[in-house]
Design a protein around this motif. Structure first.
Motif: not given
Length: 344
Positions: A26-27, A34-42
């Protein structure tokens, strides 16, 4: 006993690995968008667990999934795939609401008891049909249950758009008596006493399946129906029983949604709880504890996805992809083994 615990530990580790791998994939998808996985999962974690209200709503979202997961697990333990939980929960929800509206003159406690009982009986009646057809006519329960899904959902749709519709553009019934609404356990959340009912039902399912002779025989039929029949177990009776109980449990999902969240029947209230319950049961290994933990995981994902989609450009549908990957990775070993066995 040691072998049993070792097997359980291996299954837990396999499930955790499946979840981790699904999150990694998913990451990758999030990164490609174009998004940050860390930002999204955070954002997802904050939405699911970032506050007491978020935690309460995550639990609330897991409750109907846990009920339908328990329903599917009950059928699976007897070798029956209850794919009709969606129709059963609609039947249960409508029966409970109509009963509550019709008998509104009763004292609150009695009205609540009778209404919930009516909903459960409706679900049991619908659930018994695939079991009866399988036992008496050797009809595939999946086909019958799928057809019943359409019958139940369309019939309840006719009722809420016809004789029980209140004025307005929304297809919904009148509000049920406020005296039988489930109480909220935390203000400004959707968490109600439905979660307490879930705990009771899960405990009863466990005790029934693993601590009674009837439950043992039911599981024996699911393990090997021919061996069970040779041992004198009435196989057909247990096929019907498992689907009847399964339908009743699925109906509680609809009843708790009506009495806990909406306080009336609303068309389209279920975002496929019944079908998602199949995934919950599979991932939970058809065990009440596993089902509840899986439902909590799915509930947290669903709740967190709302905040993730608000704070990033990642669609909330990404969580559906992750959930599907988890199910695929958990089921893959069993599918491979079945394929090899069939070829061999």
């Amino acid at each position: 006993m040691g072998i049993k615990y070792k097997k359980t530990a291996e299954e837990i580790l396999r499930s955790l690995a499946a979840i981790l791998l699904a999150l990694v994939i998913g990451a990758v998808f999030i990164l490609v968008s174009g998004e940050s996985p860390l930002t999204a999962y955070g954002a997802l974690l904050k939405g699911a667990l970032g506050s007491p209200q978020a935690i309460a709503n995550s639990i609330s979202k897991s409750v109907p999934l846990a009920f339908t997961g328990l329903a599917v697990a009950m059928g699976q333990r007897c070798g029956m795939l209850n794919i009709g939980a969606e129709g059963q929960l609609h039947a249960g929800a409508m029966a409970a609401v109509i009963t509550a509206l019709t008998l509104s003159f009763l004292p609150s406690f009695l009205l609540l008891t009778v209404s919930i009982g009516a909903g459960i009986l409706a679900g049991m009646a619908v659930g018994s049909v695939p079991g009866i057809f399988r036992a008496k006519y050797k009809t595939n329960e999946v086909i019958v249950a799928i057809m019943l899904n359409y019958i139940c959902t369309l019939f309840t749709s006719w009722l809420v758009n016809g004789p029980y519709k209140v004025a307005g553009s929304t297809a919904q019934t009148e509000l049920i008596s406020e005296g039988i609404w489930f109480r909220k356990l935390l203000p400004r959340t959707q968490l109600t006493t439905a979660v307490l009912i879930l705990i009771v039902v899960a405990v009863l399912v466990y005790l029934f399946l693993w601590k009674t002779s009837v439950g043992f025989q039911l599981r024996a039929v699911g393990s090997n129906s021919e061996a069970a029949r040779a041992a004198g177990i009435p196989v057909n009776r247990y096929l019907i029983l498992s689907m009847t109980l399964s339908g009743g449990i699925a109906a509680i999902a609809g009843v708790t949604e009506m009495f806990g969240k909406y306080h009336r029947f609303i068309e389209g209230f279920s975002p496929s709880f019944g079908f998602t319950g199949i995934a919950v049961a599979i991932l939970g290994k058809n065990h009440p504890v596993g089902v509840i933990l899986t439902a909590l995981l799915f509930g947290m994902m669903d709740m967190g996805a709302l905040r993730m989609s608000r704070e990033t450009a990642v669609s909330s549908n990404m969580i559906i992809v992750v959930q599907s990957l988890v199910i695929l990775f958990v089921s893959a070993p069993a599918l491979v083994s079945a394929f090899k066995k069939k070829r061999g």
